[in-house]
Design a protein around this motif. Structure first.
Motif: not given
Length: 229
Positions: A71-72, A217
């Motif tokens: 997610l990064s 998350a």
């Protein structure tokens, strides 16, 4: 493939040393020394693995960490799937090795479930356990993202910082949920416990999959917001 093999080996090592220590010393509230030993076993294993396979795979050895990296923007979806599969295989292998050692050696498993996680410390309340895992994973993953950021200046101490962070979240979490913050670490022992006639850990397994993934998350989104100019 080398990255996936490294993740498999690293996760197996984490389960063998971390869960194995918990199996030997137990993690009940009356035995605080067991808390510290288990926390140190998990944390120091992360330190060892960070400095041995970190340059190969990044030493995630945890699907929640891999999700945070995904997610990064640090890995592709395909790599993420490969990492998670490798980590789960490693956790199963590590738990299987522990089962073999403890059964052949006639050693007593003080946890009663191959070091699997449970909700006994929160009175069996799944929501409480979920909150614990979300919060602890958030702390762990945001520390990892900060230490491994390109803007960080921790030199060669990153692995030590990550390992010590895992120690401290275990010190609080062991008495509540046994501390997962790692779906693979929970998956392996629960499956091996089931294969050995103990189905109890499997009933709460979803908490230790959903909680860490949600916490990771949230950590990824929070860190991106904090780091943004």
């Amino acid at each position: 493939m080398k990255k996936y093999l490294a993740e498999c080996i690293g996760t197996a090592t984490l389960v063998i040393l971390g869960c194995g220590t918990a199996m030997l010393v137990g993690c009940d509230a009356a035995n605080g020394g067991g808390y510290i030993l288990t926390a140190l076993a998990f944390g120091l294993t992360i330190v060892a693995m960070a400095y041995s396979i970190g340059n190969i795979s990044g030493c995630h050895i945890n699907p929640a960490v891999s999700l945070g990296v995904l997610l990064s923007g640090g890995m592709s979806a395909g790599e993420f799937i490969g990492y998670v599969v490798s980590q789960c295989i490693g956790a199963l292998a590590g738990s299987g090795i522990l089962a073999l050692i403890f059964k052949l050696g006639g050693v007593t498993d003080m946890t009663g479930g191959f070091g699997s996680n449970g909700l006994g410390g929160v009175g069996g309340n799944a929501l409480a356990g979920l909150i614990v895992e979300i919060v602890l994973t958030f702390i762990f993953v945001i520390a990892i993202l900060g230490v491994t950021s390109k803007k960080a200046n921790h030199g060669s101490f990153g692995g030590l910082v990550i390992g010590l962070t895992l120690v401290v979240v275990h010190i609080l979490g062991i008495g509540l949920t046994g501390t997962s913050v790692n779906p693979a670490r929970s998956f392996g022992p629960a499956v091996v416990a089931l294969l050995n006639g103990n189905s109890e850990p499997l009933g709460a397994l979803w908490v230790f999959i959903v909680g860490p993934l949600v916490g990771a998350a949230l950590a990824a989104f929070t860190y991106k917001a904090l780091e943004a100019k």
